[in-house]
Motif scaffolding. Structure first.
Motif, PDB file in Angstrom:
ATOM      1  N   MET A   1       3.969   1.910  16.495  1.00  0.00           N
ATOM      2  CA  MET A   1       3.725   1.717  15.149  1.00  0.00           C
ATOM      3  C   MET A   1       2.206   1.082  14.823  1.00  0.00           C
ATOM      4  O   MET A   1       2.275  -0.104  15.639  1.00  0.00           O
ATOM      5  N   ASN A   2       1.396   1.659  14.298  1.00  0.00           N
ATOM      6  CA  ASN A   2       0.178   0.779  13.975  1.00  0.00           C
ATOM      7  C   ASN A   2       0.061   0.277  12.563  1.00  0.00           C
ATOM      8  O   ASN A   2       0.863   0.584  11.809  1.00  0.00           O
ATOM      9  N   LYS A   3      -1.120  -0.670  12.504  1.00  0.00           N
ATOM     10  CA  LYS A   3      -1.215  -1.090  11.279  1.00  0.00           C
ATOM     11  C   LYS A   3      -1.531  -0.596  10.090  1.00  0.00           C
ATOM     12  O   LYS A   3      -1.341  -0.972   9.037  1.00  0.00           O
ATOM     13  N   TYR A   4      -1.730   0.651  10.128  1.00  0.00           N
ATOM     14  CA  TYR A   4      -2.210   1.491   9.003  1.00  0.00           C
ATOM     15  C   TYR A   4      -0.784   2.153   8.352  1.00  0.00           C
ATOM     16  O   TYR A   4      -0.881   2.832   7.340  1.00  0.00           O
ATOM     17  N   ILE A   5       0.074   2.389   9.194  1.00  0.00           N
ATOM     18  CA  ILE A   5       1.372   2.829   8.827  1.00  0.00           C
ATOM     19  C   ILE A   5       2.053   2.463   7.391  1.00  0.00           C
ATOM     20  O   ILE A   5       2.339   3.481   6.562  1.00  0.00           O
ATOM     21  N   PRO A   6       2.014   1.268   6.882  1.00  0.00           N
ATOM     22  CA  PRO A   6       2.409   1.034   5.658  1.00  0.00           C
ATOM     23  C   PRO A   6       1.583   1.633   4.323  1.00  0.00           C
ATOM     24  O   PRO A   6       2.070   2.134   3.591  1.00  0.00           O
ATOM     25  N   TYR A   7       0.158   1.667   4.916  1.00  0.00           N
ATOM     26  CA  TYR A   7      -0.618   2.241   3.771  1.00  0.00           C
ATOM     27  C   TYR A   7      -0.262   3.911   3.889  1.00  0.00           C
ATOM     28  O   TYR A   7      -0.350   4.387   2.613  1.00  0.00           O
ATOM     29  N   ARG A   8      -0.093   4.585   5.022  1.00  0.00           N
ATOM     30  CA  ARG A   8       0.191   5.782   4.741  1.00  0.00           C
ATOM     31  C   ARG A   8       1.544   6.208   4.183  1.00  0.00           C
ATOM     32  O   ARG A   8       1.700   7.064   3.674  1.00  0.00           O
ATOM     33  N   ALA A   9       2.632   5.234   4.700  1.00  0.00           N
ATOM     34  CA  ALA A   9       3.769   5.321   3.958  1.00  0.00           C
ATOM     35  C   ALA A   9       3.895   5.323   2.575  1.00  0.00           C
ATOM     36  O   ALA A   9       4.454   6.067   1.737  1.00  0.00           O
ATOM     37  N   LEU A  10       2.848   4.383   2.093  1.00  0.00           N
ATOM     38  CA  LEU A  10       2.786   4.214   0.427  1.00  0.00           C
ATOM     39  C   LEU A  10       2.117   5.403   0.010  1.00  0.00           C
ATOM     40  O   LEU A  10       2.449   5.886  -1.326  1.00  0.00           O
ATOM     41  N   ILE A  11       1.148   6.135   0.422  1.00  0.00           N
ATOM     42  CA  ILE A  11       0.747   7.339   0.187  1.00  0.00           C
ATOM     43  C   ILE A  11       1.720   8.312   0.105  1.00  0.00           C
ATOM     44  O   ILE A  11       1.632   9.248  -1.184  1.00  0.00           O
ATOM     45  N   LEU A  12       2.517   8.699   0.921  1.00  0.00           N
ATOM     46  CA  LEU A  12       3.680   9.375   0.954  1.00  0.00           C
ATOM     47  C   LEU A  12       4.562   9.251  -0.131  1.00  0.00           C
ATOM     48  O   LEU A  12       5.173  10.189  -0.877  1.00  0.00           O
ATOM     49  N   ALA A  13       4.869   8.174  -0.180  1.00  0.00           N
ATOM     50  CA  ALA A  13       5.725   7.466  -1.359  1.00  0.00           C
ATOM     51  C   ALA A  13       5.321   7.681  -2.577  1.00  0.00           C
ATOM     52  O   ALA A  13       6.025   8.341  -3.528  1.00  0.00           O
ATOM     53  N   ARG A  14       4.073   7.762  -2.979  1.00  0.00           N
ATOM     54  CA  ARG A  14       3.639   8.105  -4.238  1.00  0.00           C
ATOM     55  C   ARG A  14       3.723   9.764  -4.705  1.00  0.00           C
ATOM     56  O   ARG A  14       4.138   9.812  -5.546  1.00  0.00           O
ATOM     57  N   LYS A  15       3.549  10.435  -3.593  1.00  0.00           N
ATOM     58  CA  LYS A  15       3.792  11.850  -3.793  1.00  0.00           C
ATOM     59  C   LYS A  15       5.173  11.948  -4.087  1.00  0.00           C
ATOM     60  O   LYS A  15       5.399  12.825  -5.088  1.00  0.00           O
ATOM     61  N   GLU A  16       5.909  11.268  -3.523  1.00  0.00           N
ATOM     62  CA  GLU A  16       7.562  11.623  -3.703  1.00  0.00           C
ATOM     63  C   GLU A  16       8.027  11.151  -5.074  1.00  0.00           C
ATOM     64  O   GLU A  16       8.848  11.976  -5.365  1.00  0.00           O
TER      65      GLU A  16
ATOM     66  N   PHE B   1      10.664   4.487   0.541  1.00  0.00           N
ATOM     67  CA  PHE B   1      10.131   3.875  -0.343  1.00  0.00           C
ATOM     68  C   PHE B   1      10.138   4.408  -1.726  1.00  0.00           C
ATOM     69  O   PHE B   1      10.422   3.732  -2.945  1.00  0.00           O
ATOM     70  N   SER B   2       9.950   5.931  -1.882  1.00  0.00           N
ATOM     71  CA  SER B   2      10.143   6.562  -2.893  1.00  0.00           C
ATOM     72  C   SER B   2      11.551   6.451  -3.641  1.00  0.00           C
ATOM     73  O   SER B   2      11.769   6.425  -4.736  1.00  0.00           O
ATOM     74  N   ALA B   3      12.526   6.611  -2.561  1.00  0.00           N
ATOM     75  CA  ALA B   3      13.995   6.625  -3.061  1.00  0.00           C
ATOM     76  C   ALA B   3      14.448   5.121  -3.543  1.00  0.00           C
ATOM     77  O   ALA B   3      14.908   5.036  -4.740  1.00  0.00           O
ATOM     78  N   LEU B   4      13.775   4.305  -3.015  1.00  0.00           N
ATOM     79  CA  LEU B   4      14.051   2.686  -3.261  1.00  0.00           C
ATOM     80  C   LEU B   4      13.356   2.502  -4.558  1.00  0.00           C
ATOM     81  O   LEU B   4      13.866   1.565  -5.547  1.00  0.00           O
ATOM     82  N   SER B   5      12.238   3.029  -4.953  1.00  0.00           N
ATOM     83  CA  SER B   5      11.635   2.826  -6.178  1.00  0.00           C
ATOM     84  C   SER B   5      12.426   3.384  -7.292  1.00  0.00           C
ATOM     85  O   SER B   5      12.585   3.002  -8.425  1.00  0.00           O
ATOM     86  N   VAL B   6      13.145   4.390  -7.019  1.00  0.00           N
ATOM     87  CA  VAL B   6      14.050   4.872  -8.129  1.00  0.00           C
ATOM     88  C   VAL B   6      15.260   4.062  -8.375  1.00  0.00           C
ATOM     89  O   VAL B   6      15.844   3.960  -9.390  1.00  0.00           O
ATOM     90  N   LEU B   7      15.481   3.500  -7.216  1.00  0.00           N
ATOM     91  CA  LEU B   7      16.757   2.492  -7.343  1.00  0.00           C
ATOM     92  C   LEU B   7      16.307   1.288  -8.143  1.00  0.00           C
ATOM     93  O   LEU B   7      17.191   0.618  -9.032  1.00  0.00           O
ATOM     94  N   CYS B   8      15.030   0.752  -7.819  1.00  0.00           N
ATOM     95  CA  CYS B   8      14.707  -0.232  -8.732  1.00  0.00           C
ATOM     96  C   CYS B   8      14.533   0.121 -10.025  1.00  0.00           C
ATOM     97  O   CYS B   8      14.850  -0.801 -11.095  1.00  0.00           O
TER      98      CYS B   8
END
Length: 245
Positions: free
Chosen positions: A1-16, A106-113
């Motif tokens: 896992m590299n340091k850019y993973i959180p950023y990429r994950a947030l990009i995908l989360a926004r799409k979801e 993260f996207s599903a967790l946003s729905v929960l929030c």
């Protein structure tokens, strides 16, 4: 896992998240959650007849409601990707397994929030009617969030293992019934203390109980965090297997 993973994950989360906002199921799940929990408190529990300044009856029904709500939130995440064939395209993109899994999580967790935030007007409305314990309400919300976070991770794993939304929903619901209500066995059947403790350990609802009492037990905190991480880790391994199959 590299340091850019959180950023990429947030990009995908926004799409979801945009996909959730365009889905009627999202709004149906939110409305069902809010209406059922409120109805349970005021109609079935006869809250005003209790004459107690507590929201414990309100939060006590959360494990049962999440059995139906979480599968609706998570069933589309991976199963729909497999059904439409877009999962192959997704796996060829420059994302790691953790990027993909965390993005959907993260996207599903946003729905929960969002669901949790929409419940806040209820306690705010009731606060002037009695002397509520603010610390207990905070613990109840914290427990509800951790409970939902772990259930979402499990629901995403079941979606990843399913071929379509229907099987993802049924699979998630069955597994959540088991992990939520397995502690009820020890309440109706007289089991040896060690066996009862072993069964209770695997129940999400059992670890949620201390929060509804206004207690933050480090063992329950650790359980929710470890179980969430474990479900997500297994999800990455399933994605990796499909990527190289």
């Amino acid at each position: 896992m590299n340091k850019y993973i959180p950023y990429r994950a947030l990009i995908l989360a926004r799409k979801e998240i945009f996909q959730y906002l365009n889905s009627p199921m999202f709004y149906g799940a939110v409305v069902f959650f809010l209406v059922f929990c409120s109805s349970w408190l005021f109609y079935f529990q006869q809250y005003f007849a209790l004459d107690q300044a507590t929201l414990r009856p309100y939060f006590a029904i959360f494990p049962m409601v999440l059995i139906f709500v979480i599968p609706v939130i998570t069933m589309k995440s991976w199963a729909e990707e497999r059904k439409t064939g877009t999962v192959e395209l997704l796996l060829t993109m420059p994302f790691t397994e953790w990027d993909l899994v965390l993005g959907k999580y993260f996207s599903a967790l946003s729905v929960l929030c969002v669901m949790m935030l929409l419940t806040i007007p209820l306690p705010l409305t009731l606060l002037p009617l009695g002397h509520f314990d603010g610390g207990m309400i905070f613990c109840e919300y914290l427990g509800a969030f951790l409970l939902g976070a772990s259930a979402i991770a499990l629901g995403l794993l079941m979606s990843c293992l399913s071929k379509n939304q229907a099987s993802a929903f049924l699979g998630s619901a069955v597994v959540l019934v088991f992990v939520m209500l397995i502690d009820q066995v020890t309440r109706f059947i007289d089991l040896p203390h060690g066996l009862a403790g072993f069964i209770n350990f695997f129940s999400l609802a059992f670890h949620f109980e201390s929060f509804t009492k206004g207690l933050i037990d480090s063992r329950d905190l650790a359980f929710f965090m470890v179980s969430t991480a474990l479900f997500l880790y297994i999800n990455t391994k399933v994605v990796l297997f499909r990527k190289w199959r």
